[in-house]
Design a protein around this motif. Structure first.
Motif, mmCIF file in Angstrom:
data_model
loop_
_atom_site.group_PDB
_atom_site.id
_atom_site.type_symbol
_atom_site.label_atom_id
_atom_site.label_comp_id
_atom_site.label_asym_id
_atom_site.label_seq_id
_atom_site.Cartn_x
_atom_site.Cartn_y
_atom_site.Cartn_z
ATOM 1 N N UNK A 244 44.434 45.523 34.070
ATOM 2 C CA UNK A 244 43.062 45.028 33.901
ATOM 3 C C UNK A 244 42.055 46.023 34.469
ATOM 4 N N UNK A 245 42.400 46.575 35.630
ATOM 5 C CA UNK A 245 41.437 47.465 36.292
ATOM 6 C C UNK A 245 41.310 48.786 35.530
ATOM 7 N N UNK A 246 42.434 49.342 35.113
ATOM 8 C CA UNK A 246 42.364 50.605 34.357
ATOM 9 C C UNK A 246 41.625 50.403 33.035
ATOM 10 N N UNK A 247 41.916 49.287 32.374
ATOM 11 C CA UNK A 247 41.248 49.045 31.086
ATOM 12 C C UNK A 247 39.756 48.819 31.299
ATOM 13 N N UNK A 248 39.404 48.144 32.386
ATOM 14 C CA UNK A 248 37.965 47.894 32.614
ATOM 15 C C UNK A 248 37.229 49.218 32.771
ATOM 16 N N UNK A 293 26.156 47.644 31.516
ATOM 17 C CA UNK A 293 27.187 48.666 31.748
ATOM 18 C C UNK A 293 27.285 48.974 33.243
ATOM 19 N N UNK A 294 26.125 49.084 33.889
ATOM 20 C CA UNK A 294 26.165 49.350 35.341
ATOM 21 C C UNK A 294 26.855 48.202 36.076
ATOM 22 N N UNK A 295 26.593 46.969 35.641
ATOM 23 C CA UNK A 295 27.249 45.815 36.276
ATOM 24 C C UNK A 295 28.762 45.898 36.055
ATOM 25 N N UNK A 296 29.150 46.253 34.828
ATOM 26 C CA UNK A 296 30.585 46.367 34.525
ATOM 27 C C UNK A 296 31.224 47.458 35.380
ATOM 28 N N UNK A 297 30.491 48.567 35.551
ATOM 29 C CA UNK A 297 31.037 49.686 36.348
ATOM 30 C C UNK A 297 31.233 49.242 37.805
ATOM 31 N N UNK A 298 30.253 48.525 38.325
ATOM 32 C CA UNK A 298 30.370 48.055 39.719
ATOM 33 C C UNK A 298 31.570 47.127 39.883
ATOM 34 N N UNK A 299 31.751 46.232 38.911
ATOM 35 C CA UNK A 299 32.894 45.305 38.990
ATOM 36 C C UNK A 299 34.211 46.067 38.913
ATOM 37 N N UNK A 300 34.237 47.077 38.046
ATOM 38 C CA UNK A 300 35.469 47.830 37.855
ATOM 39 C C UNK A 300 35.850 48.580 39.143
ATOM 40 N N UNK A 317 39.810 41.735 39.310
ATOM 41 C CA UNK A 317 40.307 42.471 38.137
ATOM 42 C C UNK A 317 39.965 41.717 36.854
ATOM 43 N N UNK A 318 40.102 40.392 36.897
ATOM 44 C CA UNK A 318 39.783 39.578 35.706
ATOM 45 C C UNK A 318 38.292 39.689 35.389
ATOM 46 N N UNK A 319 37.455 39.675 36.426
ATOM 47 C CA UNK A 319 36.001 39.798 36.198
ATOM 48 C C UNK A 319 35.674 41.166 35.593
ATOM 49 N N UNK A 320 36.314 42.206 36.130
ATOM 50 C CA UNK A 320 36.044 43.565 35.653
ATOM 51 C C UNK A 320 36.479 43.715 34.199
ATOM 52 N N UNK A 321 37.652 43.161 33.874
ATOM 53 C CA UNK A 321 38.184 43.265 32.506
ATOM 54 C C UNK A 321 37.271 42.492 31.540
ATOM 55 N N UNK A 322 36.897 41.293 31.959
ATOM 56 C CA UNK A 322 36.035 40.449 31.118
ATOM 57 C C UNK A 322 34.703 41.145 30.850
ATOM 58 N N UNK A 323 34.065 41.579 31.919
ATOM 59 C CA UNK A 323 32.718 42.157 31.777
ATOM 60 C C UNK A 323 32.768 43.488 31.013
ATOM 61 N N UNK A 324 33.752 44.322 31.353
ATOM 62 C CA UNK A 324 33.852 45.624 30.696
ATOM 63 C C UNK A 324 34.085 45.471 29.204
ATOM 64 N N UNK A 325 35.025 44.604 28.836
ATOM 65 C CA UNK A 325 35.379 44.476 27.420
ATOM 66 C C UNK A 325 34.219 43.873 26.631
#
Ligand SMILES: Cc1cc2nc3c(=O)[nH]c(=O)nc-3n(C[C@H](O)[C@H](O)[C@H](O)COP(=O)(O)OP(=O)(O)OC[C@H]3O[C@@H](n4cnc5c(N)ncnc54)[C@H](O)[C@@H]3O)c2cc1C
Length: 383
Positions: A244-248, A293-300, A317-325
């Motif tokens: 999840x983290x790598x994909x985010x 995108x900045x929010x997704x980067x911070x979560x990742x 990790x779930x938050x980062x994956x969700x937001x990034x995708x």
């Protein structure tokens, strides 16, 4: 917003950006995708740069790096395309599982080859009837002396057919145990008798390729069992956090590149006597996107930093994956709107971004499954 990156980490990021520009710009990634070509030389070039040994301990010949370095690379390679990022990062999902759960003999046998770019790993959890509900998997492995006999069918196995692939396959070793218990992880050589791999036609992700894997009476030596017998569920969960983290991080890179391309177009393209980026409806959409995108980067990077120090990070990790995708999907959708007719042409990189983006909220656990995990971490029983 650099999370206190060290000079080495900043240099790594710059090197990766240059690598994308010179070796795999998005136009080239698009051509590889359209031709269904896996550029083996790309993986070799990454090995030569030392990127494949990054997260492994020096004692095993690695560079003592960690998940943050992998995320930096996944983000930068994501600028080329999601598939290019996964050409790099995807192999570490089983690779780091092997590091954590494998025996010294397995480390010696597989990790050196992986660091040299000779071996890469694919992971096969999903089956035709076990996707989100992965614990429903039925592929069986029966103990037969010094080996297991494996029978079943895996679905959606990314990269199973690229040269040098070893497949990390989750199997049911105890059919009588509760379903989360009797699972195990086996390393299977796709060249073994009884393994058949068929490419699945898909909308995108044609570089690594997505495959069905059929297993008929495949003999897998017992020494290929990774982690405890029947303890595969825990092994799988630890791999899912990494995934999840790598994909985010990869989604952050693809989303940023998509936005940068839309922005460049919005500055150039003129309508009604002015650049289209000056129309507030588009300017605000692009401003919102950069914020997302900045929010997704911070979560990742928050999730990566937690994983790096061994803190629990399933929720993060779930938050980062969700937001990034979801941000990548939204960037590609807006990118198409900004480029309009030019985006709709399949000659445009944006059309490739859009095609690739669709899978982001599906593979590696759908958005609904990430929301379930987040809700559960909040004490809600969400199914
Ligand atoms: C390009 C690609 C590459 C992939 N690579 C790999 C790989 O390398 N290895 C591997 O093992 N797998 C891989 N997968 C499989 C991927 O992990 C699954 O597709 C994903 O987990 C969803 O499973 P499914 O497609 O069977 O959908 P289903 O599980 O059938 O879900 C269908 C819909 O129902 C929803 N749903 C299901 N359960 C719930 C629930 N409890 N609550 C709310 N909604 C729910 C889903 O969110 C979805 O919208 C890949 C998939 C794709 C498309």
């Amino acid at each position: 917003m650099d999370f206190g990156l060290t000079d080495e980490q900043r240099l790594l990021r710059e090197t990766a950006r240059e690598f994308v520009t010179k070796v795999c710009p998005p136009e080239r990634a698009k051509a590889w995708d359209e031709a269904g070509t896996y550029p083996a030389e790309l993986f070799t070039a990454m090995a030569e740069l030392g990127w494949l040994s990054l997260p492994f301990p020096a004692a095993l010949g690695g560079d003592d790096g960690g998940i943050v370095e992998l995320c930096l690379l996944a983000e930068e390679l994501g600028r080329a395309s999601l598939d290019i990022a996964m050409c790099y990062a995807g192999t570490f999902i089983p690779g780091l599982t092997l590091l954590r759960w494998g025996s010294p003999a397995q480390h010696e046998r597989y990790l050196a080859d992986m660091m040299a770019g000779r071996t890469r790993f694919a992971v096969a959890m999903s089956e035709p009837d076990a996707g989100s509900d992965v614990a429903a998997l039925r592929t069986s492995a029966v103990d037969d002396g010094d080996h297991f006999v494996v029978n079943g069918q895996k679905a959606w196995c990314t990269g199973a057919s690229v040269p040098g692939a070893m497949i990390a396959i989750y199997v049911r070793t105890d059919p009588d145990a509760p379903r989360h218990r009797g699972l195990s992880l086996l390393l299977v050589d796709p060249a073994s008798p009884g393994v058949e791999i068929r490419r699945t036609p898909t909308l995108a992700r044609h570089i690594l390729g997505t495959n069905e894997v059929f297993l008929t009476d495949v003999h897998v030596p017992k020494e290929n069992l990774v982690g405890p017998l029947h303890g595969g569920w825990q092994v799988m969960l630890s791999g899912l956090d990494v995934e999840k983290i790598l994909m985010s991080a990869a989604y952050v890179g693809t989303a940023q590149a998509t936005l940068d391309e839309a922005l460049a177009y919005a500055r150039e393209r003129r309508a009604f006597g002015r650049p289209i980026g000056e129309f507030q409806s588009l300017a605000h959409a692009l401003a919102d996107l950069q914020t997302e995108i900045d929010a997704a980067r911070l979560l990742s990077y928050r999730a990566a930093c937690l994983l790096a120090v061994g803190e629990p990070c399933t929720r993060e990790g779930a938050m980062a994956k969700l937001k990034g995708s979801e941000t990548y999907v939204s960037a590609a959708r807006w990118g198409m709107q900004v480029l309009a007719g030019h985006g709709f042409s399949t000659e445009s990189v944006m059309s490739f971004r859009w095609r690739e983006s669709i899978v982001a909220t599906i593979s590696g656990g759908t958005s609904q499954i990430q929301r379930n995990a987040i809700a559960r971490s909040m004490g809600l029983r969400s199914y």
